[in-house]
Design a protein around this motif. Structure first.
Motif, PDB file in Angstrom:
ATOM      1  N   LEU A 194       0.791  -1.162  -0.041  1.00  0.00           N
ATOM      2  CA  LEU A 194       0.168  -0.123  -0.130  1.00  0.00           C
ATOM      3  C   LEU A 194       0.898   1.201   0.088  1.00  0.00           C
ATOM      4  N   SER A 195       2.019   1.166   0.542  1.00  0.00           N
ATOM      5  CA  SER A 195       2.885   2.311   0.643  1.00  0.00           C
ATOM      6  C   SER A 195       3.570   2.834  -0.852  1.00  0.00           C
ATOM      7  N   ILE A 196       3.645   1.610  -1.583  1.00  0.00           N
ATOM      8  CA  ILE A 196       4.212   1.797  -2.772  1.00  0.00           C
ATOM      9  C   ILE A 196       3.050   2.464  -3.749  1.00  0.00           C
ATOM     10  N   VAL A 197       1.947   1.898  -3.402  1.00  0.00           N
ATOM     11  CA  VAL A 197       0.729   2.739  -4.321  1.00  0.00           C
ATOM     12  C   VAL A 197       0.613   4.134  -3.900  1.00  0.00           C
ATOM     13  N   ASP A 198       0.726   4.589  -2.431  1.00  0.00           N
ATOM     14  CA  ASP A 198       0.590   5.696  -2.012  1.00  0.00           C
ATOM     15  C   ASP A 198       1.807   6.552  -2.531  1.00  0.00           C
ATOM     16  N   GLU A 199       3.007   6.054  -2.709  1.00  0.00           N
ATOM     17  CA  GLU A 199       4.122   6.763  -3.233  1.00  0.00           C
ATOM     18  C   GLU A 199       3.850   7.191  -4.717  1.00  0.00           C
ATOM     19  N   ARG A 200       3.259   6.084  -5.360  1.00  0.00           N
ATOM     20  CA  ARG A 200       2.787   6.517  -6.902  1.00  0.00           C
ATOM     21  C   ARG A 200       1.913   7.471  -6.900  1.00  0.00           C
ATOM     22  N   ILE A 201       0.766   7.400  -6.022  1.00  0.00           N
ATOM     23  CA  ILE A 201      -0.192   8.508  -6.156  1.00  0.00           C
ATOM     24  C   ILE A 201       0.277   9.800  -5.901  1.00  0.00           C
ATOM     25  N   GLU A 202       1.328   9.981  -4.884  1.00  0.00           N
ATOM     26  CA  GLU A 202       1.919  11.205  -4.376  1.00  0.00           C
ATOM     27  C   GLU A 202       2.740  11.690  -5.901  1.00  0.00           C
ATOM     28  N   THR A 203       3.460  10.920  -6.335  1.00  0.00           N
ATOM     29  CA  THR A 203       4.180  11.259  -7.668  1.00  0.00           C
ATOM     30  C   THR A 203       3.172  11.608  -8.864  1.00  0.00           C
ATOM     31  N   GLN A 204       1.814  10.992  -8.877  1.00  0.00           N
ATOM     32  CA  GLN A 204       1.111  11.298  -9.718  1.00  0.00           C
ATOM     33  C   GLN A 204       0.494  12.630  -9.624  1.00  0.00           C
ATOM     34  N   ASN A 205       0.314  13.085  -8.411  1.00  0.00           N
ATOM     35  CA  ASN A 205      -0.562  14.496  -8.027  1.00  0.00           C
ATOM     36  C   ASN A 205       0.580  15.526  -8.235  1.00  0.00           C
ATOM     37  N   LYS A 206       2.008  15.067  -7.837  1.00  0.00           N
ATOM     38  CA  LYS A 206       2.848  16.081  -8.449  1.00  0.00           C
ATOM     39  C   LYS A 206       3.184  16.336  -9.983  1.00  0.00           C
ATOM     40  N   ILE A 207       2.933  15.228 -10.884  1.00  0.00           N
ATOM     41  CA  ILE A 207       2.887  15.394 -12.404  1.00  0.00           C
ATOM     42  C   ILE A 207       1.732  16.265 -12.599  1.00  0.00           C
ATOM     43  N   ILE A 208       0.603  16.286 -11.987  1.00  0.00           N
ATOM     44  CA  ILE A 208      -0.887  16.802 -12.253  1.00  0.00           C
ATOM     45  C   ILE A 208      -0.471  18.312 -11.840  1.00  0.00           C
ATOM     46  N   ASP A 209       0.039  18.625 -10.713  1.00  0.00           N
ATOM     47  CA  ASP A 209       0.289  19.785 -10.395  1.00  0.00           C
ATOM     48  C   ASP A 209       1.120  20.800 -11.272  1.00  0.00           C
ATOM     49  N   ASN A 210       2.234  20.079 -11.853  1.00  0.00           N
ATOM     50  CA  ASN A 210       3.041  20.715 -12.679  1.00  0.00           C
ATOM     51  C   ASN A 210       2.575  20.907 -13.882  1.00  0.00           C
ATOM     52  N   LEU A 211       1.682  19.869 -14.290  1.00  0.00           N
ATOM     53  CA  LEU A 211       1.016  20.293 -15.550  1.00  0.00           C
ATOM     54  C   LEU A 211      -0.090  21.424 -15.465  1.00  0.00           C
ATOM     55  N   GLN A 212      -0.670  21.497 -14.453  1.00  0.00           N
ATOM     56  CA  GLN A 212      -1.637  22.471 -14.360  1.00  0.00           C
ATOM     57  C   GLN A 212      -0.761  24.079 -14.057  1.00  0.00           C
ATOM     58  N   SER A 213       0.149  24.015 -13.420  1.00  0.00           N
ATOM     59  CA  SER A 213       1.128  25.245 -13.415  1.00  0.00           C
ATOM     60  C   SER A 213       1.559  25.720 -14.723  1.00  0.00           C
ATOM     61  N   LEU A 214       1.779  24.417 -15.614  1.00  0.00           N
ATOM     62  CA  LEU A 214       2.438  24.979 -16.961  1.00  0.00           C
ATOM     63  C   LEU A 214       1.445  25.550 -17.795  1.00  0.00           C
ATOM     64  N   ILE A 215       0.113  24.872 -17.795  1.00  0.00           N
ATOM     65  CA  ILE A 215      -0.785  25.337 -18.500  1.00  0.00           C
ATOM     66  C   ILE A 215      -1.265  26.889 -18.217  1.00  0.00           C
ATOM     67  N   LYS A 216      -1.293  26.914 -16.760  1.00  0.00           N
ATOM     68  CA  LYS A 216      -1.652  28.301 -16.364  1.00  0.00           C
ATOM     69  C   LYS A 216      -0.688  29.338 -16.739  1.00  0.00           C
ATOM     70  N   GLY A 217       0.417  29.143 -16.467  1.00  0.00           N
ATOM     71  CA  GLY A 217       1.557  29.852 -17.069  1.00  0.00           C
ATOM     72  C   GLY A 217       1.622  30.203 -18.363  1.00  0.00           C
ATOM     73  N   LEU A 218       1.615  29.151 -19.288  1.00  0.00           N
ATOM     74  CA  LEU A 218       1.667  29.486 -20.546  1.00  0.00           C
ATOM     75  C   LEU A 218       0.391  30.157 -21.269  1.00  0.00           C
ATOM     76  N   SER A 219      -0.667  29.773 -20.676  1.00  0.00           N
ATOM     77  CA  SER A 219      -1.798  30.525 -21.099  1.00  0.00           C
ATOM     78  C   SER A 219      -1.734  32.004 -20.966  1.00  0.00           C
ATOM     79  N   LYS A 220      -1.421  32.289 -19.743  1.00  0.00           N
ATOM     80  CA  LYS A 220      -1.256  33.653 -19.279  1.00  0.00           C
ATOM     81  C   LYS A 220      -0.157  34.361 -20.233  1.00  0.00           C
TER      82      LYS A 220
END
Length: 371
Positions: A174-200
């Motif tokens: 379960l901790s391996i799955v949690d670590e993968r979820i945490e990594t995935q959340n960071k990927i999504i956060d980075n993509l959201q920041s990238l879209i907002k920054g490029l959009s602006k």
């Protein structure tokens, strides 16, 4: 539960690692653990900037907004109950049931609103207890409009546990799955920041030259959430996504959905197909010679704050913010910018879907590897 060849019901989960056959033991949290909490900290003993972090129910697991002096921290830590590294802190008010592993870093916690089971790990580990407490459904405590977990509620939590060796295998997976979820959340956060920054950046390459109302038309809705169904042919969108369904629709072309009431006023999303919206949203369609997708990215980076009215419930009016100007290049350039940003947005959608699958995988494991 499972049955052996003699039809005896065994206290074991549906899913186990190979090599483990022993029956699981039943217990309650109060049999092994004492519920403890920190000494109360008064408001005048905190400050917003310096010292040892003081976590409350709204900040536990995140960033603190209050601190106490190092001297007070040392005094209270020595004289009163204090969690040990690895023990499970749980919020008992507000967002009840939020569990956080204590990492041992200097911090103090909001007395009865954040508690921890003092677990000596004789029969089950703190890691195992973390998942036991995380999967509890505390809604059964909702006897009033405010849910609160009391110490007796925690002591009476029933669960089963296997050998320490099997516990470690379960929690490691379960901790391996949690670590993968945490990594995935960071990927999504980075993509959201990238879209907002490029959009602006990409939608502000020139001086604002077009009023919003000159390139978009605003449409309203009188639908209320209480009139929707759980099932139906067409989705109805609300502030948090799909709010319900109907068997007919109000719109059958792409539009920009924009929240006009509440804390999310000014938040935009993009809708396609056949759908409707509830009354707290407007939907915007493009006039000829304008790219709707480009305008969507424009509004994503648009500052709606100066156009909000209302103290308790913020509100935006199209007739007001529609007078503001944005930068609109040629239709060809609009479509080019929209295409570039859409590629990144499609990537974001794929990563978000992957995150949903990871959460589904974790829920499956929690439902089938525990009793």
């Amino acid at each position: 539960m499972a049955q052996d060849k003699d039809q005896k019901t065994l206290n074991v989960p549906p899913l186990r690692f190979p090599g483990f056959t022993d029956e699981w033991k039943k217990t309650t949290l109060g049999n092994e653990c004492e519920i403890q909490m920190c000494k109360r900290i008064l408001a005048q003993q905190t400050n917003p900037n310096n010292g040892v972090p003081f976590f409350k129910i709204g900040t536990i697991g995140g960033n603190p907004d209050a601190y106490i002096s190092l001297d007070l921290f040392k005094q209270f830590k020595e004289k009163y109950n204090y969690p040990q590294q690895g023990e499970i802190l749980i919020s008992c008010a507000g967002t009840v049931g939020k569990c956080v592993r204590f990492d041992g870093a200097p911090a103090y916690f909001q007395d009865s609103n954040i508690v921890w089971p003092r677990n000596y790990e004789r029969t089950y580990t703190n890691d195992y207890l973390f998942y036991i407490l995380s999967k509890q459904d505390w809604r059964h405590l909702n006897t009033t409009t405010i849910v609160r977990i009391y110490n007796d509620d925690l002591r009476s939590v029933k669960f089963s546990y296997p050998s320490i060796e099997e516990q470690k295998k379960i929690t490691r997976l379960l901790s391996i799955v949690d670590e993968r979820i945490e990594t995935q959340n960071k990927i999504i956060d980075n993509l959201q920041s990238l879209i907002k920054g490029l959009s602006k950046t990409l939608t502000n390459q020139g001086e604002p030259n077009t009023r919003i109302s000159d390139c978009l038309e605003c449409h309203t809705s009188t639908l209320q959430e209480g009139t929707l169904n759980e099932n139906g042919l067409y989705p109805v969108y609300g502030a948090s996504g799909i709010a319900g369904f109907l068997n007919d629709y109000r719109c059958d072309k792409d539009s920009i959905l924009i929240i006009k009431d509440g804390s999310g006023a000014g938040t935009v999303s993009y809708a396609t197909g056949k759908y409707s919206v509830i009354g707290t949203l407007n939907y915007l369609t493009a006039k000829s010679e304008y790219s709707l997708k480009y305008l969507y990215f424009c509004l994503m980076g648009f500052n709606f704050e100066p156009f909000k009215t209302g103290m308790a419930i913020p509100h935006i009016y199209f007739r007001v913010y529609g007078q503001a100007k944005i930068y609109c290049p040629s239709i060809e350039e609009q479509e080019h910018i929209a295409k570039v940003l859409t590629i990144i947005e499609n990537k974001l959608n794929i990563e978000s879907m992957l995150l949903k699958f990871l959460y589904m995988d974790k829920q499956y494991l929690l439902n089938n590897m525990f009793i």
